[in-house]
Design an enzyme around this catalytic site. Structure first.
Site, short mmCIF file in Angstrom:
data_model
loop_
_atom_site.label_atom_id
_atom_site.label_comp_id
_atom_site.label_asym_id
_atom_site.label_seq_id
_atom_site.Cartn_x
_atom_site.Cartn_y
_atom_site.Cartn_z
N PRO A 10 0.80 -1.23 0.00
CA PRO A 10 0.00 0.00 0.00
C PRO A 10 0.83 1.28 0.00
CG PRO A 10 -0.89 -1.55 1.58
CD PRO A 10 0.38 -2.16 1.05
N ASN A 11 0.36 2.23 -0.77
CA ASN A 11 0.88 3.61 -0.85
C ASN A 11 2.19 3.76 -1.62
OD1 ASN A 11 -1.26 4.84 0.77
ND2 ASN A 11 -0.37 3.68 2.46
N ARG A 18 4.98 11.11 -2.17
CA ARG A 18 4.59 10.77 -0.82
C ARG A 18 5.77 10.99 0.14
NH1 ARG A 18 4.72 4.58 1.30
NH2 ARG A 18 3.77 5.01 3.30
N TYR A 23 10.98 8.93 1.74
CA TYR A 23 11.04 7.94 0.66
C TYR A 23 11.71 8.44 -0.61
CZ TYR A 23 7.62 5.88 3.83
OH TYR A 23 7.00 5.37 4.95
N ASN A 74 8.13 -5.40 -0.46
CA ASN A 74 8.00 -4.27 0.47
C ASN A 74 6.53 -4.21 0.83
OD1 ASN A 74 7.76 -1.93 1.88
ND2 ASN A 74 8.90 -0.66 0.43
N ALA A 77 2.87 -0.60 5.10
CA ALA A 77 2.39 -0.66 6.48
C ALA A 77 1.88 -2.05 6.86
CB ALA A 77 1.29 0.38 6.69
N GLU A 98 12.34 -9.32 2.68
CA GLU A 98 11.55 -8.13 3.02
C GLU A 98 12.43 -6.90 2.87
OE1 GLU A 98 10.17 -8.27 7.11
OE2 GLU A 98 9.99 -6.08 7.15
N HIS A 100 12.61 -2.39 2.77
CA HIS A 100 12.00 -1.09 3.07
C HIS A 100 12.92 0.01 2.59
CE1 HIS A 100 9.01 -3.02 5.54
NE2 HIS A 100 9.98 -3.77 6.01
N ARG A 107 12.31 4.95 13.25
CA ARG A 107 11.14 5.81 13.10
C ARG A 107 10.18 5.57 14.28
NH1 ARG A 107 8.85 5.31 7.18
NH2 ARG A 107 7.63 7.07 7.97
N ARG A 111 6.65 0.95 13.86
CA ARG A 111 7.31 0.47 12.63
C ARG A 111 8.44 -0.52 12.93
NH1 ARG A 111 5.15 3.75 8.52
NH2 ARG A 111 4.68 5.82 9.31
C1 DQA Z 1 7.95 1.28 4.20
C2 DQA Z 1 7.94 1.53 5.72
C3 DQA Z 1 6.55 1.29 6.29
O1 DQA Z 1 6.54 1.53 7.69
C4 DQA Z 1 5.56 2.25 5.64
O2 DQA Z 1 4.26 2.00 6.12
C5 DQA Z 1 5.61 2.19 4.16
C6 DQA Z 1 6.91 2.14 3.49
C7 DQA Z 1 9.33 1.63 3.57
O3 DQA Z 1 9.56 1.22 2.44
O4 DQA Z 1 10.14 2.32 4.19
O5 DQA Z 1 4.58 2.28 3.48
O6 DQA Z 1 7.69 -0.08 3.96
#
Ligand code: DQA
Length: 147
Positions: A10-11, A18, A23, A74, A77, A98, A100, A107, A111
């Site tokens: 997501p996102n 964003r 990021y 990735n 959240a 995994e 990020h 953070r 997280r």
């Molecule tokens: C993330 C870190 C997560 O906590 C966050 O919700 C994201 C991006 C990262 O790539 O740093 O959406 O996965």
């Protein structure tokens, strides 16, 4: 030649606009291009998906389970609470890494917890696009040694 699934949660479609301080300013299309270039050098094929929906990510893992040799993910959240995604990764029995972009350990406290980590070979965090590129190398090396 084998296939690696690249899954963006997501996102991550909003990369570039964003929270750029977290990021960066480069987009998901740029990230995918870098991954495709690296995959070509490594001689592997990628199947890439971004979705904002947990069930779509799970359905993709199920549908690709016999086609793929590993998963680079990735989870966004979902990292911090999705037992369903964790079970999907464990259930298909594919090696997974995994990744990020940001350093999730530096953070907010929520997280720091990943419910996905235990079903992955490794977690790479805080290196921007390099998290994905390093994760791809690690996964491909693992598959070549163990696959
Ligand atoms: C993330 C870190 C997560 O906590 C966050 O919700 C994201 C991006 C990262 O790539 O740093 O959406 O996965």
């Amino acid at each position: 030649m084998f296939t690696v699934l690249v899954i963006h949660g997501p996102n991550l479609n909003l990369l570039g606009e964003r929270e750029p301080e977290q990021y960066g300013r480069r987009t998901l299309a740029e990230l995918n291009r870098e991954l495709e270039e690296e995959a070509a050098k490594l001689g592997v094929q990628l199947e890439i998906l971004q979705s904002n929906h947990e069930g779509v990510l799970i359905d993709f893992i199920h549908a690709q389970r016999r086609n793929a040799a590993g998963i680079l993910i990735n989870p966004g959240a979902l990292t911090h609470y999705s037992y369903a995604l964790r079970d999907a990764i464990a259930g298909v029995n594919l090696p997974a890494v995994e990744v990020h972009l940001s350093d999730i350990h530096q953070r907010e406290s929520f997280r720091r917890i990943s419910v996905i980590r235990e079903v992955c070979l490794a977690q790479i965090s805080g290196r921007g696009f390099d998290s994905y590129l390093q994760g791809l190398h690690l996964l491909v090396d693992y598959i070549r040694k163990n696959g």
